[in-house]
Structure formats: C-alpha cells, structure tokens
Design an enzyme around this catalytic site. Structure first.
Site, PDB file in Angstrom:
ATOM      1  N   HIS A  22       0.829  -1.210  -0.081  1.00  9.39           N
ATOM      2  CA  HIS A  22      -0.113  -0.049  -0.118  1.00  9.39           C
ATOM      3  C   HIS A  22       0.726   1.381  -0.042  1.00  9.39           C
ATOM      4  O   HIS A  22       0.715   2.252  -0.705  1.00  9.39           O
ATOM      5  CB  HIS A  22      -0.747  -0.029   1.276  1.00  9.39           C
ATOM      6  CG  HIS A  22      -1.906   1.143   1.255  1.00  9.39           C
ATOM      7  ND1 HIS A  22      -3.195   1.084   0.794  1.00  9.39           N
ATOM      8  CD2 HIS A  22      -1.554   2.359   1.902  1.00  9.39           C
ATOM      9  CE1 HIS A  22      -3.786   2.233   1.119  1.00  9.39           C
ATOM     10  NE2 HIS A  22      -2.718   3.250   1.740  1.00  9.39           N
ATOM     11  N   GLU A  23       1.797   1.285   0.923  1.00  8.54           N
ATOM     12  CA  GLU A  23       2.701   2.485   1.070  1.00  8.54           C
ATOM     13  C   GLU A  23       3.649   2.751  -0.207  1.00  8.54           C
ATOM     14  O   GLU A  23       3.999   3.655  -0.701  1.00  8.54           O
ATOM     15  CB  GLU A  23       3.319   2.475   2.320  1.00  8.54           C
ATOM     16  CG  GLU A  23       2.751   2.376   3.676  1.00  8.54           C
ATOM     17  CD  GLU A  23       2.003   3.692   3.634  1.00  8.54           C
ATOM     18  OE1 GLU A  23       2.469   4.805   3.294  1.00  8.54           O
ATOM     19  OE2 GLU A  23       1.026   3.638   4.402  1.00  8.54           O
TER      20      GLU A  23
ATOM     21  N   HIS B  73       1.912   4.428  -3.179  1.00 11.22           N
ATOM     22  CA  HIS B  73       2.151   5.972  -2.862  1.00 11.22           C
ATOM     23  C   HIS B  73       3.249   6.355  -2.982  1.00 11.22           C
ATOM     24  O   HIS B  73       3.649   7.539  -3.849  1.00 11.22           O
ATOM     25  CB  HIS B  73       1.848   6.354  -1.231  1.00 11.22           C
ATOM     26  CG  HIS B  73       0.506   6.086  -0.793  1.00 11.22           C
ATOM     27  ND1 HIS B  73      -0.740   6.771  -1.619  1.00 11.22           N
ATOM     28  CD2 HIS B  73      -0.229   5.645   0.188  1.00 11.22           C
ATOM     29  CE1 HIS B  73      -1.959   6.264  -0.880  1.00 11.22           C
ATOM     30  NE2 HIS B  73      -1.525   5.651   0.267  1.00 11.22           N
TER      31      HIS B  73
END
Length: 353
Positions: free
Chosen positions: A17-18, A21
């Site tokens: 997820h990170e 980003h």
C-alpha cells in the site's frame, strides 16, 4: 510460527500500500522525505537524493512520508504544490496497489484451487430450483438483473436481502438465457433458507481463464467489503462483525491450524504448501479489504484526503490547511476510539471462544 506468518502477511499488505504511494509520488515529482520498510526503531538508513530510506525493527508494513502532506510547505516539490490530478493519483495509488496485489495473489489461488464458477452441479429434490426447472450444468448469470461471475455472490446476495423475498434468477443453458423467479425454501434441519442448487467449482483450463477469474475474485472481495459495510450501517450486522488486528489474527491462526489438521497425514512439503495457499487466500481478502477501507471518505484515510482535493478542484481553492488538520485530528481521535472498541470486542470474542 503462526504469529510470524500473520506479521509477515499484514506487513507485506501494508508495505505494498505504502509502496504504491511512494512510486506515484516519485512519478509526479513529489519530494518523499522518508520511505520506511517496517515501523519502530531504525535498524539501518541510507539517503538517495532527497529521500531517506530506512529499515525499521518491526516488520509491520512501512510508511511514505511526503513533504507538504501533513503541513504547509513552500517547497515546489511538496505534495500540496502539485496539481489536483497528481495528488489524486498519489492518494489513489495505495488502495490501487492493494487491488493489484490481491489480483496477483488470486492468480496463484485460481491455479491451485477450483474456480468459483456459478455453474451448477447439484439440484436438491423438492427445492425451489427444481420446481423452477433449473438443471445441473446451468450457469447463473444474474440475480434480480445484477450480473454475477462467482458462485459465492449468490451467498453474498442472500445475506443482504430478505430470505423470503422472491428473486429473479437468470441462467444460461446451451447458449440461451432464461429467467425464473425463485423464493427460497426453509430447511427445517438448519433453519436456513435455500434456493436448492450447488456448485463445486472446477479446475481452470489455462492461464487465460485463471487471469479472468483472478479479476472476478478481486471484484468479489471488493463487493463483499462494500456489502459488509452496508450491513453494518443498516443494522443488519452486529458489533461482532467488526474485526481488528486481534480478530484478523485469530482468523489467520484458525485457518492455519485447520489446514495443518487436514494435512497431518501428508508430507511436510504438502502440508507447507496447503498452509501457504490458505495464507495467500486470506491475503487476497485482507488486501482488497484494506484497499476499500482506505477509500472511505474519512479525513484520516486516503479517501478523506481525496475528498479534500476534490473540494479544491470544484471550489477552485484549497481547504485551509488548519481546518483540514482540525478535521483530520478529530477523525484520528474517533478512529482511535473505534480501534480501542474493536480491540476489546475482539479480545472478548477470543476469550469467549
């Protein structure tokens, strides 16, 4: 070993997820102050250009700290200095990467497990399905006009609708579509209502079908999360339906232990493979779940930040940072209170069995 498996699984899901980003921040020229693998104390750190990369002690995912994300910044490469489209892409990238991870893991599941096709194998005698003329081999394609691709969607639909409500079922037989109206019948033994048909799924015929059903699997998991949220908000699900890290950890542990029990007579290699596949199957569920939950319009989450950016796009000016920070702080407090409630609720469920 079960605890290690849980930590690694959740860690990978959060890390991906990170990382989403991070990649999109770099693509859009946004300054990333730190990209961390893990949480807690620093084990090792190195710097490349404007970004500090760190390896931290706790394998619990990581984080992507962008300039101007949580504070005002005059830096030309700060998050809040970039275009609306750039910021939206960065914010959506985290959940999107969770969906991509769920898709990639689903390919493995579709290769080793049966495909969840809505093609019927059995029709129960005296059931609503038999009375309507539905036969083994028929493929269910719509429920009340809504397209389905997985057999489990039928169970999901039954969970959110009145069990006594007639349902228009469209099925395909020999290339032709037929629609019948079924009312589920009560099974006196179980106390549940059933249509009276069953699908056991089937093995894939090749990689093309595995890719297709991997997309369907992610679609199903997203749909299941949305339906679950709908049930919570409409009061059709109770507080025990909420699940935090403790509850999810128990689910992972139970699945691993069940897999071990079912393969105790097999070789260590077979047992390991079955356990691994069960963990991967759970990772698909949790990754899709994290993606959807992060898109909720709550200020402390990606979805909330997306709302602020959309407000700016519509109004022509950004929401004042101090106001955004106040709303976000209140949301964080509320989320923390919810997490505390869920933690003790999970703990109570675990203790009570």
């Amino acid at each position: 070993m079960n605890i290690i498996a849980m930590i690694l699984m959740f860690g990978v899901i959060v890390f991906v997820h990170e990382f989403g980003h991070f990649i999109f921040a770099k693509m859009n020229g946004i300054k990333v102050n730190e990209f961390a693998i893990g949480m807690g104390p620093i084990i090792s750190t190195w710097r490349r250009k404007d970004t500090a990369y760190s390896l931290r002690a706790l394998p619990l995912g990581g984080y992507c700290l962008m300039e101007g994300m949580a504070e005002e910044s005059e830096d030309a490469n700060a998050f809040n200095s970039k275009s609306v489209l750039s910021r939206l892409s960065v914010l959506f990238a985290g959940p999107f990467f969770n969906f991509v991870l769920a898709f990639l893991l689903s390919i493995i599941i579709c290769h080793f497990y049966v495909l969840d096709v809505p093609v019927l194998d059995e029709i129960s005698p005296g059931s609503a399905a038999e009375e309507a003329g539905i036969l083994p081999g028929d493929e269910i394609i719509r429920l009340d006009g809504k397209r389905i691709y997985n057999y489990r969607e039928i169970t999901l639909y039954s969970m959110v609708t009145d069990v006594k409500k007639p349902v228009d079922i469209t099925y395909r037989r020999n290339g032709e579509e037929h629609t019948v109206t079924l009312t589920r019948k009560l099974d006196e033994e179980t106390g549940n209502y059933y249509f009276g048909f069953l699908s056991r799924g089937r093995m894939s015929t090749g990689i093309a079908e595995e890719l297709k059903y991997s997309v369907y699997e992610v679609r199903f998991q997203i749909k299941a999360v949305v339906y679950s949220l709908k049930m919570l908000f409409t009061g059709k699900a109770d507080k025990d339906s909420l699940m935090g890290p403790v509850g999810m950890g128990k689910v992972v542990n139970d699945v691993i232990e069940t897999a071990k029990e079912e393969t105790e007579d097999e070789t260590a290699a077979v047992q390991f493979m079955v356990v691994l596949l069960n963990i991967i199957n759970l990772a698909v569920l949790f990754s899709a779940n994290l993606g959807v939950m992060n898109l909720l319009p709550v200020p402390a989450l990606d979805g909330g930040r997306i709302v602020f950016v959309l407000i700016e796009a519509i109004a022509g000016k950004a929401v004042p940072k101090e106001k955004e920070m106040v709303v976000t702080a209140v949301s964080v407090v509320l989320l923390m209170l919810l997490m505390i409630f869920v933690f003790f609720n999970d703990l109570g469920n675990v203790i009570n069995g």
